[in-house]
Scaffold this active site. Structure first.
Site, PDB file in Angstrom:
ATOM      1  CE  LYS A  30      -8.072  -3.086   4.345  1.00 57.48           C
ATOM      2  NZ  LYS A  30      -8.510  -2.517   3.077  1.00 57.48           N
ATOM      3  CD1 TRP A  83      -2.143  -2.281   1.571  1.00 61.70           C
ATOM      4  CD2 TRP A  83      -3.022  -1.096  -0.105  1.00 61.70           C
ATOM      5  NE1 TRP A  83      -3.166  -3.019   1.015  1.00 61.70           N
ATOM      6  CE2 TRP A  83      -3.725  -2.328  -0.012  1.00 61.70           C
ATOM      7  CE3 TRP A  83      -3.400  -0.189  -1.096  1.00 61.70           C
ATOM      8  CZ2 TRP A  83      -4.784  -2.657  -0.861  1.00 61.70           C
ATOM      9  CZ3 TRP A  83      -4.446  -0.521  -1.950  1.00 61.70           C
ATOM     10  CH2 TRP A  83      -5.124  -1.736  -1.832  1.00 61.70           C
ATOM     11  CG  ASP A 143      -3.513   4.307   3.799  1.00 60.24           C
ATOM     12  OD1 ASP A 143      -4.570   4.163   4.443  1.00 60.24           O
ATOM     13  OD2 ASP A 143      -3.248   3.644   2.771  1.00 60.24           O
TER      14      ASP A 143
END
Length: 362
Positions: A197, A103, A173
């Site tokens: 999530k 990511w 993030d």
């Protein structure tokens, strides 16, 4: 509710059963208005109240100080990979990125499209199976911002502590671990997270951003990609993902009613210890993928002696009602995602299945 799977999906992920049952009751008619929340105008007083309350819950639960805006945007965290450099990467400055896995790399590659970027630290030499120590992160004072990924879902690593970047804005993030543990929000200038999530279903992305960064949005940027436009319009510039915001509101209420973020952290440690202990006490039958000091409390990655055995583990686990235990295709192996809404019982059941599988195959 009968027959709920043991859901260890990496995202979209488990939602609290109480929230789903409440949403089912409220689906057709929302608060006595004769319509579903999916049918009402985003300009209505009912939706405006929901929007405001959801922002307030995030502020309360995450301890967001004054001087920050809480925005509800669309396009997932992946759109933020572009919006951050588009809004904040000024000519003559570079964006610094901490490369810790899949990511972080995506965010870095996207930023390269918009200006100069540099690497402040990387753990690629260790196959991204650890997070860098704070002392390894080199912050150039001329950088526009330092970006990091607090938890890497694919590799199963998580920052235990965050760097102090001084006057350089720190951006994170936190898609996969927001609200899973207390965080000092004042250390950060911008925190962003896709909802699917820990916060709710997919469709809404939360951005917590300092007022001075909001004001920095260049006026020549496409309207929908400017933080200042969304802030000025209270995230209602265009039609918001109303149902995703509603579901997030209900998840946040559930979180508050279950003791808040500190209680979640305690639960998450208890849950993941069950599985990490099954790995560590297996005499090498299971091998943790991430280095112990960087282990994630959200995504547990592990391996078996052979791919054949891993395939057998996945097949048998699916027969026993476990979902989502196959590792990401880029790293293989096995992965259990244990976000806030994954119940302790699911983690107990997995630890027991792991012990049983070892007994039969060890």
């Amino acid at each position: 509710m009968g027959n709920r799977a043991y859901n260890f999906n990496a995202g979209p992920a488990a939602l609290p059963l109480e929230v789903l049952e409440r949403a089912a009751r409220e689906l057709v008619e929302y608060q006595g208005i004769g319509m579903s929340v999916m049918e009402i105008s985003h300009r209505s007083k009912e939706y405006e109240a929901l929007n405001d309350e959801t922002q307030a819950l995030i502020r309360e639960l995450f301890g967001v100080p004054s001087g920050y805006k809480v925005l509800f945007l669309q396009g997932g965290a992946s759109t933020q990979f572009a919006m951050i450099p588009m809004n904040l990467l000024t000519p003559g400055k570079s964006g610094s990125y901490v490369l810790t896995g899949a990511w972080a790399e995506k965010a870095y590659k996207e930023a390269k499209l918009f200006g100069d970027v540099s690497v402040a630290a990387s753990t690629e030499a260790d196959k991204f199976m650890r997070m860098p120590a704070v002392s390894e992160i080199v912050v150039d004072p001329n950088t526009a911002y330092l970006h990091l990924t607090s938890n890497e879902t694919i590799e199963g690593t998580q920052f235990a502590e965050f760097p102090d970047t001084g006057s350089v804005p720190l951006i994170a993030d936190m898609s996969s671990d927001i609200l899973s543990r207390p965080v000092d929000v004042s250390k950060f200038s911008l925190i962003y997270a896709g909802a699917q999530k820990n916060l709710g279903p997919s469709g809404v992305t939360v951005v917590i951003v300092r007022d001075e960064l909001v004001e920095a949005s260049p006026k020549g940027l496409a309207t929908m990609l400017r933080y200042d436009i969304h802030a000025k319009n209270n995230s209602l510039y265009n039609t918001p993902p109303a149902y995703s915001v509603y579901m997030m509101n209900r998840v946040l209420q559930w979180l508050r009613d279950n003791g808040g973020v500190a209680a979640m952290e305690k639960r998450n440690i208890e849950k993941t210890d069950l599985i990490y202990n099954a790995i560590d006490n297996s005499g090498g039958f299971y091998r943790g993928a991430a280095q112990p000091g960087s282990r994630s409390r959200m995504n547990i990655t592990f391996r078996l002696a052979s791919e054949e055995l891993e395939k057998q583990f996945i097949k048998e686990s699916e027969q026993q009602g476990f979902v989502g235990l196959k590792g990401h295709r880029s790293v293989g192996g096995l992965r259990a995602s244990t976000y806030n809404a994954v119940p302790l019982e699911s983690c107990k059941a997995l630890a027991e299945f792991m012990s049983d599988f070892q007994r039969r195959n060890g």
